[in-house]
Design an enzyme around this catalytic site. Structure first.
Site, PDB file in Angstrom:
ATOM      1  CB  CYS A  75      -6.431  16.729  10.670  1.00  0.00           C
ATOM      2  SG  CYS A  75      -8.086  16.493   9.981  1.00  0.00           S
ATOM      3  CG  HIS A 168      -4.570  26.881   7.174  1.00  0.00           C
ATOM      4  ND1 HIS A 168      -5.662  26.242   6.649  1.00  0.00           N
ATOM      5  CD2 HIS A 168      -4.019  26.041   8.097  1.00  0.00           C
ATOM      6  CE1 HIS A 168      -5.788  25.070   7.248  1.00  0.00           C
ATOM      7  NE2 HIS A 168      -4.808  24.920   8.121  1.00  0.00           N
ATOM      8  CD  GLU A 217      -9.378  19.869   4.235  1.00  0.00           C
ATOM      9  OE1 GLU A 217      -8.388  19.138   4.456  1.00  0.00           O
ATOM     10  OE2 GLU A 217     -10.492  19.696   4.760  1.00  0.00           O
ATOM     11  CB  CYS A 226     -10.785  22.761   6.526  1.00  0.00           C
ATOM     12  SG  CYS A 226      -9.014  22.708   6.888  1.00  0.00           S
ATOM     13  N   GLY A 229      -8.485  25.066   9.062  1.00  0.00           N
ATOM     14  CA  GLY A 229      -8.809  26.220   8.214  1.00  0.00           C
ATOM     15  C   GLY A 229      -9.693  27.213   8.931  1.00  0.00           C
TER      16      GLY A 229
HETATM   17  N1  LIG Z   1      -5.683  19.253   4.156  1.00  0.00           N
HETATM   18  C1  LIG Z   1      -4.941  19.567   5.383  1.00  0.00           C
HETATM   19  C2  LIG Z   1      -5.027  18.393   6.374  1.00  0.00           C
HETATM   20  C3  LIG Z   1      -6.436  18.156   6.889  1.00  0.00           C
HETATM   21  C4  LIG Z   1      -6.981  19.365   7.595  1.00  0.00           C
HETATM   22  C5  LIG Z   1      -8.491  19.408   7.788  1.00  0.00           C
HETATM   23  N2  LIG Z   1      -9.251  18.281   7.347  1.00  0.00           N
HETATM   24  C6  LIG Z   1      -8.842  19.838   9.208  1.00  0.00           C
HETATM   25  O1  LIG Z   1      -9.912  19.465   9.712  1.00  0.00           O
HETATM   26  O2  LIG Z   1      -8.018  20.605   9.799  1.00  0.00           O
HETATM   27  C7  LIG Z   1      -3.472  19.833   5.019  1.00  0.00           C
HETATM   28  O3  LIG Z   1      -3.021  19.355   3.974  1.00  0.00           O
HETATM   29  O4  LIG Z   1      -2.790  20.520   5.810  1.00  0.00           O
END
Ligand SMILES: N[C@H](CCC[C@H](N)C(=O)O)C(=O)O
Length: 283
Positions: A75, A168, A217, A226, A229
């Site tokens: 994250c 991703h 997400e 994100c 992301g």
């Molecule tokens: N939803 C993401 C985790 C949080 C990523 C995001 N909040 C960031 O800042 O990178 C996943 O399931 O891989």
């Protein structure tokens, strides 16, 4: 059990942060979902749990749980808020911190201008690293880079894949405002080609150093930003020579900056990390 926590946000991606370095908490998926619930709990996109690490030369371990209760690998916005938290709470006086996550060590650094810059390791473009099973999907090659497509609402949507430790998909669009982010994002997140599901990013390139980014997400739905992301989208665009490092991406919740010198190199994510409030809750 009464738990102290901090509510934090990085570019509008919001977190419940819990210090489990002194007292070990084992939070069930149900506990996570309660903490993250925006009506019955505190409300957050993710819950971050800070733990002691067993690794030499590493300062902390931090675990990441999505809004839906699932534990995930990485994250980027959370990494910045983690660094702000451990510094503000006096758990370290270091400004450059080494942190163990599920799959790799990351290195957030608190900068003098108040932002946080995180070394997020080397993006991967290997399907097996997501995982991604493209069998049966339409496929094409652009500038030597493979892309695949899904058919949705009568249109083929071409996407690139990458891993920033977590999986991703990046879709380049002409206009974010005319893109069905929630519907298409949810369709791809749960597509059988992604056995572990996937995060879905939408990139509108404005010039080689600037773009707009929106995201659906995995395990959290549409969020205001994100970090991983943004890393995935910038690495994909730089690799395809559609953008050049450094890249500033405008998200709904704020702007994130990415620096990446190309394949095999580490990518760096820079942006804000803010404390919102401290409190405690009975779970
Ligand atoms: N939803 C993401 C985790 C949080 C990523 C995001 N909040 C960031 O800042 O990178 C996943 O399931 O891989």
């Amino acid at each position: 059990m009464k738990i102290k926590f901090s509510k934090m946000q990085g570019a509008g991606n919001d977190f419940v942060v819990i210090d489990s370095t002194k007292e070990q908490f084992s939070l069930s998926p149900e506990n996570i979902r309660f903490l993250a619930d925006r009506h019955f709990g505190v409300g957050a996109d993710q819950v971050l749990v800070i733990e002691k690490t067993e690794l030499p030369d590493v300062d902390f371990k931090y675990r990441i749980f999505n809004h839906d209760g699932g534990e995930v690998e990485q994250c980027g916005n959370g990494a910045r808020c983690f660094a702000r938290y451990v510094h503000n709470k006096g758990l370290t006086d270091k400004k450059k911190i080494k942190v163990e996550t599920v799959k790799e060590i990351i290195e957030p650094e608190l900068l003098d201008d108040g932002s946080v810059r995180v070394m997020m390791n080397t993006p991967s473009f290997r399907p097996s690293d997501l995982p991604f099973n493209p069998k049966g999907l339409p496929e094409r090659e652009i500038n030597g880079e493979k892309q695949w497509a899904v058919s949705f609402q009568g249109k083929l949507w071409w996407f690139s894949i990458s891993s920033i430790g977590n999986p991703h998909v990046t879709i380049q669009v002409e206009n974010l405002d005319e893109t069905p982010i929630k519907e298409l994002g949810s369709f791809i997140e749960n597509h059988p080609a992604f056995p572990a599901r996937v995060n879905v990013g939408f990139l509108q390139i404005q010039d080689p150093h600037h773009g707009k980014f929106a995201v659906w997400e995995r395990g959290a739905g549409q969020t205001l930003a994100c970090g991983t992301g943004n890393c995935a989208a910038a690495a994909t665009a730089i690799k395809n020579e559609a953008m050049e490092s450094p890249v500033a991406l405008e998200n709904l919740g704020g702007t994130l900056t990415l620096e990446w010198e190309g394949e095999g190199m580490n990518i760096y994510l820079r942006g804000p990390a803010e404390m919102v409030f401290d409190s405690e809750i009975e779970i």
